[in-house]
Design a protein around this motif. Structure first.
Motif, PDB file in Angstrom:
ATOM      1  N   ASP A   1       0.806  -1.214   0.000  1.00  0.00           N
ATOM      2  CA  ASP A   1       0.000   0.000   0.000  1.00  0.00           C
ATOM      3  C   ASP A   1       0.842   1.268   0.000  1.00  0.00           C
ATOM      4  O   ASP A   1       0.367   2.338  -0.401  1.00  0.00           O
ATOM      5  CB  ASP A   1      -0.936   0.016   1.215  1.00  0.00           C
ATOM      6  CG  ASP A   1      -1.920  -1.136   1.217  1.00  0.00           C
ATOM      7  OD1 ASP A   1      -2.338  -1.548   0.113  1.00  0.00           O
ATOM      8  OD2 ASP A   1      -2.255  -1.639   2.302  1.00  0.00           O
ATOM      9  N   ASP A   2       2.088   1.151   0.454  1.00  0.00           N
ATOM     10  CA  ASP A   2       2.959   2.324   0.570  1.00  0.00           C
ATOM     11  C   ASP A   2       3.976   2.446  -0.568  1.00  0.00           C
ATOM     12  O   ASP A   2       4.793   3.376  -0.557  1.00  0.00           O
ATOM     13  CB  ASP A   2       3.704   2.285   1.906  1.00  0.00           C
ATOM     14  CG  ASP A   2       2.789   2.500   3.098  1.00  0.00           C
ATOM     15  OD1 ASP A   2       1.821   3.267   2.951  1.00  0.00           O
ATOM     16  OD2 ASP A   2       3.039   1.903   4.159  1.00  0.00           O
TER      17      ASP A   2
ATOM     18  N   HIS B   1       4.173   5.835  -2.213  1.00  0.00           N
ATOM     19  CA  HIS B   1       4.543   6.891  -1.272  1.00  0.00           C
ATOM     20  C   HIS B   1       6.040   6.860  -0.972  1.00  0.00           C
ATOM     21  O   HIS B   1       6.718   7.900  -1.008  1.00  0.00           O
ATOM     22  CB  HIS B   1       3.741   6.733   0.024  1.00  0.00           C
ATOM     23  CG  HIS B   1       4.157   7.676   1.114  1.00  0.00           C
ATOM     24  ND1 HIS B   1       3.839   9.019   1.092  1.00  0.00           N
ATOM     25  CD2 HIS B   1       4.884   7.483   2.247  1.00  0.00           C
ATOM     26  CE1 HIS B   1       4.345   9.613   2.169  1.00  0.00           C
ATOM     27  NE2 HIS B   1       4.980   8.693   2.880  1.00  0.00           N
TER      28      HIS B   1
ATOM     29  N   ARG C   1      -7.376   7.232  -9.413  1.00  0.00           N
ATOM     30  CA  ARG C   1      -8.277   7.308  -8.266  1.00  0.00           C
ATOM     31  C   ARG C   1      -9.632   6.661  -8.579  1.00  0.00           C
ATOM     32  O   ARG C   1     -10.167   5.898  -7.779  1.00  0.00           O
ATOM     33  CB  ARG C   1      -8.460   8.770  -7.861  1.00  0.00           C
ATOM     34  CG  ARG C   1      -9.470   8.998  -6.734  1.00  0.00           C
ATOM     35  CD  ARG C   1      -9.592  10.482  -6.408  1.00  0.00           C
ATOM     36  NE  ARG C   1      -9.850  11.302  -7.585  1.00  0.00           N
ATOM     37  CZ  ARG C   1     -11.050  11.449  -8.145  1.00  0.00           C
ATOM     38  NH1 ARG C   1     -12.101  10.832  -7.628  1.00  0.00           N
ATOM     39  NH2 ARG C   1     -11.210  12.216  -9.211  1.00  0.00           N
TER      40      ARG C   1
ATOM     41  N   LYS D   1      -3.892   2.199  -5.888  1.00  0.00           N
ATOM     42  CA  LYS D   1      -3.239   2.827  -4.752  1.00  0.00           C
ATOM     43  C   LYS D   1      -2.258   3.887  -5.249  1.00  0.00           C
ATOM     44  O   LYS D   1      -1.433   3.610  -6.132  1.00  0.00           O
ATOM     45  CB  LYS D   1      -2.497   1.783  -3.926  1.00  0.00           C
ATOM     46  CG  LYS D   1      -3.395   0.845  -3.136  1.00  0.00           C
ATOM     47  CD  LYS D   1      -4.024   1.534  -1.950  1.00  0.00           C
ATOM     48  CE  LYS D   1      -4.803   0.551  -1.083  1.00  0.00           C
ATOM     49  NZ  LYS D   1      -5.408   1.218   0.078  1.00  0.00           N
ATOM     50  N   THR D   2      -2.335   5.091  -4.670  1.00  0.00           N
ATOM     51  CA  THR D   2      -1.451   6.178  -5.072  1.00  0.00           C
ATOM     52  C   THR D   2      -0.838   6.836  -3.841  1.00  0.00           C
ATOM     53  O   THR D   2      -1.237   6.559  -2.707  1.00  0.00           O
ATOM     54  CB  THR D   2      -2.208   7.251  -5.867  1.00  0.00           C
ATOM     55  OG1 THR D   2      -3.105   7.935  -4.988  1.00  0.00           O
ATOM     56  CG2 THR D   2      -2.969   6.650  -7.036  1.00  0.00           C
ATOM     57  N   ASP D   3       0.105   7.736  -4.082  1.00  0.00           N
ATOM     58  CA  ASP D   3       0.586   8.592  -3.003  1.00  0.00           C
ATOM     59  C   ASP D   3      -0.460   9.702  -2.779  1.00  0.00           C
ATOM     60  O   ASP D   3      -1.503   9.745  -3.446  1.00  0.00           O
ATOM     61  CB  ASP D   3       1.955   9.171  -3.341  1.00  0.00           C
ATOM     62  CG  ASP D   3       1.904  10.229  -4.437  1.00  0.00           C
ATOM     63  OD1 ASP D   3       1.007  10.174  -5.297  1.00  0.00           O
ATOM     64  OD2 ASP D   3       2.769  11.119  -4.430  1.00  0.00           O
TER      65      ASP D   3
ATOM     66  N   ALA E   1       1.645   5.903  -8.643  1.00  0.00           N
ATOM     67  CA  ALA E   1       0.862   4.706  -8.359  1.00  0.00           C
ATOM     68  C   ALA E   1       1.744   3.473  -8.519  1.00  0.00           C
ATOM     69  O   ALA E   1       2.841   3.545  -9.095  1.00  0.00           O
ATOM     70  CB  ALA E   1      -0.340   4.620  -9.302  1.00  0.00           C
TER      71      ALA E   1
END
Length: 446
Positions: free
Chosen positions: A243-244, A247, A301, A306-308, A314
């Motif tokens: 998920d990270d 980021h 989105r 999943k994005t930052d 992504a």
């Protein structure tokens, strides 16, 4: 999406794809397990130093007696490659010198090569791939292993118009692992030495997975195949769950850990204090991509990617890899489409031998996963500038000089046989690809 259709056509025509497998270890055995369930694919030759072990491997994975009796088992790879009616040679020994020898024999005999032996690929792959292209055959990374799977994701991202920010894999990593030796490896896998021995697990091989060497080798292979850059001071191994990914694996100027976009990197499945990472990627591969415009970012989105926080970065990932169970993709791509599942096109990444402890003149190096050195990822340019000894050549060579703990072992530190064929091949690769195709800074890994 057409490989199965093409294979069915070959089977219907009575012209099966015929494979010579070199090395019936775990990867090879997993490949062999799929052969009886793939009409149109045959493995009439299996090459292994222990022919009885290779036969037993076939029985273990479900081959019947008739199939085993129809198979030639030999320990002479060069002769088998030259003489057999073979379409594809799968090199799965893991020995760099042997892998280079077998690849060249296959190319000379007009056979496609699937190089499971990523150690050999990183040592001389750019040269071998060029030799194969000139001979009109395919030299390919092995699908199912992480380099080919990552290269596929990079190709997907670029072919769909996205900029690749980072790509790589997950692993279990702590900084202290660099100094682990085969004697202490099993505790990190939650096993006793007896349990590992009864399972037939090789402590030096598994230690190469743990001490960072295998990760470095695989990232060098990905860089050389995709043109992605190598971090200037080696892999960071940031702890990161799926998920990270967008980021953490973005440039530092955007709040991430990367020195710049467009690099290979490995993420750790454990935090630096030993806690497990939430939704880790230990067995998988990933690519982080950047939206080229606001519209694409909005689509990220809208479709649940999943994005930052910015929405511009992504990640796509594959949570696992099945090594030999997926190898058919490489074999059939080469035989039916004359297309590799990834191959080196330049020399961008290298893996330098680094001392695990203070080493003394007169000691003999014992290679990947051993007691003396581990492999650190570096740019090809920095490796050449430093005269760093590639980890693939740090086998059974004697030191002429002391090397301090954490120091890079250099060519000048070891006794080298200039007439050795593997060394001559490596030097030829450096000469051919060490100029404009070697990317990176002049920073020495240490």
């Amino acid at each position: 999406m057409n490989l199965h259709h093409l294979l069915k056509a070959r089977a219907a025509a009575g012209k099966p794809v015929r494979v010579a497998l070199i090395g019936a270890g775990k990867f090879g055995s997993m490949f062999l397990s799929q052969v009886p369930h793939t009409p149109g694919l045959e493995v009439p030759i299996i090459i292994d130093l222990d022919r009885d072990r290779a036969r037993e491997a076939c029985r273990t994975v479900g081959w019947d007696d008739d199939r085993i009796k129809a198979t030639t088992f030999t320990d002479d790879g060069t002769r088998a490659i030259a003489g057999g009616a073979i379409d594809v040679v799968v090199e799965a020994t893991g020995n760099p010198a042997v892998g280079i020898k077998h690849a060249r024999a296959a190319i000379a005999a007009g056979k496609h090569v699937v190089m499971v032996n990523v150690e050999a690929d990183v040592l001389a792959g750019p040269l071998l791939a060029e030799e194969a292209r000139k001979a009109g055959v395919v030299y390919s990374l092995a699908y199912g292993d992480q380099p080919a799977l990552t290269a596929e994701m990079v190709d997907w991202a670029r072919a769909t118009g996205f900029r690749v920010v980072a790509a790589g894999k997950g692993t279990k990593y702590l900084p202290a692992y660099h100094d682990v030796t085969p004697e202490g490896v099993w505790s990190h896998y939650g096993l006793t030495a007896g349990e590992a021995q009864s399972a037939g697990m090789n402590p030096q091989m598994f230690n190469s997975f743990l001490d960072g060497t295998k990760s470095a080798i695989e990232m060098a292979a990905i860089a050389n195949a995709t043109g992605l850059d190598v971090p200037s001071d080696g892999l960071l191994f940031p702890p990161c769950g799926v998920d990270d990914l967008p980021h953490i694996l973005r440039p530092r100027e955007k709040g991430g850990v990367l020195e710049k976009p467009g690099v290979v990197e490995v993420v750790s499945s454990i935090e630096r204090d030993g806690r497990p990472v939430f939704r880790d990627l230990r067995w998988g591969v990933y690519v982080v991509l950047e939206a080229p415009n606001d519209y694409a970012a909005d689509c990220f989105r809208q479709y649940g990617l999943k994005t930052d926080a910015s929405g511009r970065y992504a990640a796509m990932y594959k949570p696992s890899h099945l090594i030999g169970l997926e190898l058919n993709i490489s074999v059939l791509s080469a035989a039916l489409r004359s297309e590799p599942t990834g191959q080196p096109h330049g020399f961008r990444g290298d893996v330098a031998a680094v001392a695990k402890r203070d080493l003394r003149a007169g000691e003999e190096l014992d290679g990947e996963g051993g007691y003396t050195v581990w492999g650190k990822l570096t740019t090809a340019q920095a490796s050449l500038a430093a005269g760093a000894l590639p980890i693939g050549l740090a086998h059974r060579v004697r030191l002429k000089n002391n090397v301090a703990h954490g120091g890079v072992v250099r060519w000048s530190d070891v006794e080298i046989d200039a007439n050795n064929e593997t060394i001559k091949t490596r030097k030829a690769m450096e000469a051919a690809f060490g100029g404009t195709q070697a990317a990176g800074t002049e920073r020495v890994p240490a």
